[in-house]
Scaffold this active site. Structure first.
Site, PDB file in Angstrom:
ATOM      1  N   MET A 126       9.217 -10.246   5.087  1.00  0.00           N
ATOM      2  CA  MET A 126       9.407  -8.980   4.366  1.00  0.00           C
ATOM      3  C   MET A 126      10.860  -8.511   4.437  1.00  0.00           C
ATOM      4  O   MET A 126      11.147  -7.325   4.628  1.00  0.00           O
ATOM      5  CB  MET A 126       8.463  -7.908   4.928  1.00  0.00           C
ATOM      6  CG  MET A 126       6.994  -8.256   4.729  1.00  0.00           C
ATOM      7  SD  MET A 126       5.852  -7.130   5.581  1.00  0.00           S
ATOM      8  CE  MET A 126       6.037  -7.691   7.281  1.00  0.00           C
ATOM      9  N   ASP A 163      -6.722  -9.355   0.384  1.00  0.00           N
ATOM     10  CA  ASP A 163      -5.336  -8.985   0.129  1.00  0.00           C
ATOM     11  C   ASP A 163      -4.746  -9.826  -0.991  1.00  0.00           C
ATOM     12  O   ASP A 163      -5.260 -10.901  -1.334  1.00  0.00           O
ATOM     13  CB  ASP A 163      -4.486  -9.212   1.385  1.00  0.00           C
ATOM     14  CG  ASP A 163      -4.588  -8.058   2.365  1.00  0.00           C
ATOM     15  OD1 ASP A 163      -5.183  -7.037   2.012  1.00  0.00           O
ATOM     16  OD2 ASP A 163      -4.057  -8.188   3.482  1.00  0.00           O
ATOM     17  N   LYS A 222      -1.966  -5.022  -1.126  1.00  0.00           N
ATOM     18  CA  LYS A 222      -1.156  -5.182   0.064  1.00  0.00           C
ATOM     19  C   LYS A 222      -0.114  -6.292  -0.048  1.00  0.00           C
ATOM     20  O   LYS A 222      -0.151  -7.288   0.655  1.00  0.00           O
ATOM     21  CB  LYS A 222      -2.025  -5.421   1.307  1.00  0.00           C
ATOM     22  CG  LYS A 222      -3.040  -4.337   1.587  1.00  0.00           C
ATOM     23  CD  LYS A 222      -2.395  -3.031   1.943  1.00  0.00           C
ATOM     24  CE  LYS A 222      -1.743  -3.063   3.318  1.00  0.00           C
ATOM     25  NZ  LYS A 222      -1.176  -1.750   3.675  1.00  0.00           N
TER      26      LYS A 222
END
Length: 264
Positions: free
Chosen positions: A176, A41, A63
């Protein structure tokens, strides 16, 4: 290099840790050393790829939040096809594979395809990044528990759990969430948390780490002024005031008040 006929297809889901390459586990390193192919990732440190044998393929599947180089469904299929072609697939994922990492989805897909799966937990940025900045998620007299929430759901909306967390006295850790910083601020303000301390840590554990501290009422403004971006860990709660910068700002503010209002 194609796998030998006797090599059994298998997958190791390996947590790479929060960013610092020295924060991977010994078991994770050993998996990389025995890899036949590595799928990594964007949040996994590139230096970790050096542990893999020089001849093995290294496949970047991206990602990052909002910027997916390869769709999750395609990653699942790639894991299985690589396992059948090469043998031991190491899926190197930032943080811990089971914390907002879709590790369990990949595990189930691989197992259903007949691929043996080994899970290697990783150090999560959830607790490690605040700790490296002198912020304990729990501390006697300040916080008895903590919430860990994704700021943005798979539908692109703000998680409803943030509203529930804002009503508690617990430390709230949001991953996030940078694209939803205004909504997060409004939610906490709606429950009277305007003065609650906040620390936002970008690129935690890395040399280019950036930190901003504020109160809820000016957290979005602080993000703009400090130029903070994803990936970042947002910590909201009384423990955020233990960050050295927050303490320094509080001391300076108190001194300014004393100097402006001398005794006598």
């Amino acid at each position: 290099m194609p796998k030998a006929e006797t090599t059994k297809p298998r997958l190791s889901l390996v947590g790479a840790g929060p960013g610092d390459p020295e924060l991977i586990t010994l078991k994770g390193v050993r998996c990389l050393e025995s890899a036949d192919v590595v799928l990594y990732d964007a949040l996994a440190n590139d230096k970790l790829l050096d542990y893999a044998p020089a001849h093995v393929p290294r496949i970047d599947v991206g990602k990052r939040a909002g910027r997916h180089k390869v769709a999750q469904e395609d990653i699942n299929k790639l894991i299985v096809s690589c396992a059948r072609q090469y043998g031991h697939v190491v899926r190197l994922k930032g943080g811990d594979p089971y914390i907002f990492g879709r590790g369990h989805e990949e595990q189930l897909y691989a197992e259903q395809a007949g691929v043996e799966v080994n899970l290697v937990p990783g150090i999560s940025s959830v607790n490690a990044v605040p700790a490296l900045n002198a912020i304990p998620l729990t501390r006697r007299g300040l916080s008895e528990s903590f919430w860990v929430i994704t700021g943005t759901t798979r539908k692109g909306t703000v998680s409803k759990d943030i509203e529930l967390a804002a009503q508690s006295s617990a430390t709230v850790v949001i991953l996030m969430g940078m694209s939803k910083i205004h909504e997060i601020q409004q939610t906490f303000e709606g429950f009277g948390k305007q003065e609650t301390p906040v620390a936002i840590i970008q690129n935690g554990s890395l040399p280019n780490e950036k930190v901003g501290v504020a109160n809820v009422k000016n957290m979005a403004k602080m993000v703009e002024e400090e130029g903070l971006e994803a990936p970042a860990v947002i910590v909201i709660g009384e423990v955020a005031a233990l960050h050295p910068t927050y303490i320094s700002q509080a001391v300076n503010a108190e001194l300014s008040i004393k100097n402006a209002c001398p005794e006598g």
